[in-house]
Design a protein around this motif. Structure first.
Motif, mmCIF file in Angstrom:
data_model
loop_
_atom_site.group_PDB
_atom_site.id
_atom_site.type_symbol
_atom_site.label_atom_id
_atom_site.label_comp_id
_atom_site.label_asym_id
_atom_site.label_seq_id
_atom_site.Cartn_x
_atom_site.Cartn_y
_atom_site.Cartn_z
ATOM 1 N N LEU A 1 17.464 -22.810 -9.817
ATOM 2 C CA LEU A 1 18.354 -23.795 -9.308
ATOM 3 C C LEU A 1 17.816 -24.845 -8.346
ATOM 4 C CD1 LEU A 1 21.735 -21.630 -9.364
ATOM 5 C CD2 LEU A 1 21.114 -23.043 -11.092
ATOM 6 N N VAL A 2 17.180 -24.174 -7.314
ATOM 7 C CA VAL A 2 16.686 -25.042 -6.087
ATOM 8 C C VAL A 2 15.430 -25.871 -6.810
ATOM 9 C CG1 VAL A 2 15.265 -24.845 -4.089
ATOM 10 C CG2 VAL A 2 17.107 -23.278 -4.283
ATOM 11 N N THR A 3 14.703 -25.302 -7.588
ATOM 12 C CA THR A 3 13.596 -26.000 -8.112
ATOM 13 C C THR A 3 14.222 -27.309 -9.027
ATOM 14 O OG1 THR A 3 12.174 -24.054 -8.256
ATOM 15 C CG2 THR A 3 11.377 -25.926 -9.630
ATOM 16 N N ALA A 4 15.120 -26.899 -9.905
ATOM 17 C CA ALA A 4 15.632 -27.885 -10.588
ATOM 18 C C ALA A 4 16.320 -29.239 -10.035
ATOM 19 C CB ALA A 4 16.785 -27.461 -11.506
ATOM 20 N N SER A 5 17.043 -28.912 -8.626
ATOM 21 C CA SER A 5 17.453 -29.866 -7.916
ATOM 22 C C SER A 5 16.362 -30.711 -7.295
ATOM 23 C CB SER A 5 18.500 -29.402 -6.756
ATOM 24 O OG SER A 5 17.965 -28.364 -5.853
ATOM 25 N N GLY A 6 15.362 -29.976 -6.770
ATOM 26 C CA GLY A 6 14.158 -30.554 -6.170
ATOM 27 C C GLY A 6 13.406 -31.647 -7.091
ATOM 28 N N LEU A 7 13.270 -31.243 -8.506
ATOM 29 C CA LEU A 7 12.781 -32.040 -9.459
ATOM 30 C C LEU A 7 13.535 -33.175 -10.011
ATOM 31 C CD1 LEU A 7 11.205 -29.182 -11.878
ATOM 32 C CD2 LEU A 7 9.924 -31.145 -10.642
ATOM 33 N N VAL B 1 9.097 -18.956 -1.183
ATOM 34 C CA VAL B 1 8.989 -19.220 -2.581
ATOM 35 C C VAL B 1 9.835 -20.347 -2.854
ATOM 36 C CG1 VAL B 1 8.616 -18.707 -5.125
ATOM 37 C CG2 VAL B 1 7.983 -17.237 -3.311
ATOM 38 N N ALA B 2 10.938 -20.242 -2.846
ATOM 39 C CA ALA B 2 11.864 -21.100 -3.010
ATOM 40 C C ALA B 2 11.951 -22.125 -2.183
ATOM 41 C CB ALA B 2 13.613 -20.539 -2.699
ATOM 42 N N TYR B 3 11.482 -22.423 -1.150
ATOM 43 C CA TYR B 3 11.071 -23.706 -0.108
ATOM 44 C C TYR B 3 10.122 -24.271 -0.711
ATOM 45 C CZ TYR B 3 10.115 -26.733 3.550
ATOM 46 O OH TYR B 3 9.884 -27.760 4.207
ATOM 47 N N ARG B 4 8.936 -23.817 -1.214
ATOM 48 C CA ARG B 4 7.812 -24.391 -1.683
ATOM 49 C C ARG B 4 8.033 -24.964 -2.867
ATOM 50 N NH1 ARG B 4 2.608 -21.310 1.070
ATOM 51 N NH2 ARG B 4 3.392 -21.397 3.051
ATOM 52 N N LEU B 5 8.759 -24.328 -3.913
ATOM 53 C CA LEU B 5 9.074 -24.993 -5.108
ATOM 54 C C LEU B 5 9.922 -26.181 -4.898
ATOM 55 C CD1 LEU B 5 10.012 -21.729 -7.093
ATOM 56 C CD2 LEU B 5 8.097 -23.197 -7.610
ATOM 57 N N PHE B 6 10.804 -26.091 -3.891
ATOM 58 C CA PHE B 6 11.610 -27.218 -3.675
ATOM 59 C C PHE B 6 10.721 -28.472 -2.981
ATOM 60 C CE2 PHE B 6 14.390 -29.943 -0.880
ATOM 61 C CZ PHE B 6 15.332 -30.410 -1.630
#
Length: 211
Positions: free
Chosen positions: A114-120, A161-166
């Protein structure tokens, strides 16, 4: 008295006790300890998300209000729609993700998605719109994205991991978009600033998780 130091374990699942003048002994961490750590991290990450979502919604509303009438309406509405879907999915996920019924690793995996999707949604949408904007407008968007990444250092601090994906999803598309806008001194300098900021926050995040 011998000095005792904690060193990373050879397998990543334990630590070594190094005594001055003596042998090093590896002490394993039990699976239950790993599960407790995952549970604590996922609970902390989950608890920070309402604050993060409020910030995302406020910044998105401000950006779209500023760009309305200054950017192509179709592209702006497309970006707004994608971002709305990503943030709505993240909010719905927070309501549905229950630490009592999901394993910590499953919870972390879904939160990361979910975090990655919002970052993208932020990064790709901004990158697609940037060639249509003037320098002041895309510079403002870059400031907003940098602010999101900086605040994410707190709201996503529990999971590296979540932070770096974002971080990658939010900032990585921008240098390409900036160079598509132009290649004069201001554009090159902006790309260098993005690269420096990216590397700097990765370094700080890594140091924080090594403490």
């Amino acid at each position: 008295r011998p000095e005792v130091r904690l060193l990373p374990g050879a397998s990543g699942s334990g630590v070594r006790l190094a005594r001055e003048g003596g042998p090093r002994e590896e002490v394993g961490i039990s699976p239950s300890t790993d599960q407790d750590l995952d549970r604590s991290l996922s609970a902390r990450l989950l608890g920070e998300q309402p604050t993060a979502l409020v910030g995302h919604v406020v910044l998105a509303a401000g950006v779209f209000a500023f760009l309305w009438g200054r950017a192509p309406a179709s592209q702006l509405l497309g970006w707004a729609g994608a971002l709305t879907l990503a943030l709505a999915a993240r909010a719905a996920g927070l309501l549905r993700l229950d630490p009592r019924t999901l394993s910590p690793r499953t919870l972390l995996g879904r939160l990361r998605l979910l975090v990655t999707a919002s970052g993208l949604a932020w990064g790709v949408g901004a990158a697609m719109l940037t060639p249509e904007l003037d320098s002041v407008q895309w510079a403002l968007i870059l400031v907003v994205l940098s602010g999101l990444v900086a605040s994410g250092a707190a709201t996503l601090a529990a999971d590296q991991v979540a932070y770096r994906l974002f971080l990658v999803g939010t900032l990585a598309p921008m240098p390409i978009a900036i160079l598509m806008h132009g290649r004069d001194r201001a554009h090159v300098f902006a790309v260098l600033l993005v690269a420096f900021f990216f590397g700097f926050v990765v370094m700080l995040n890594g140091r924080m998780h090594r403490m």
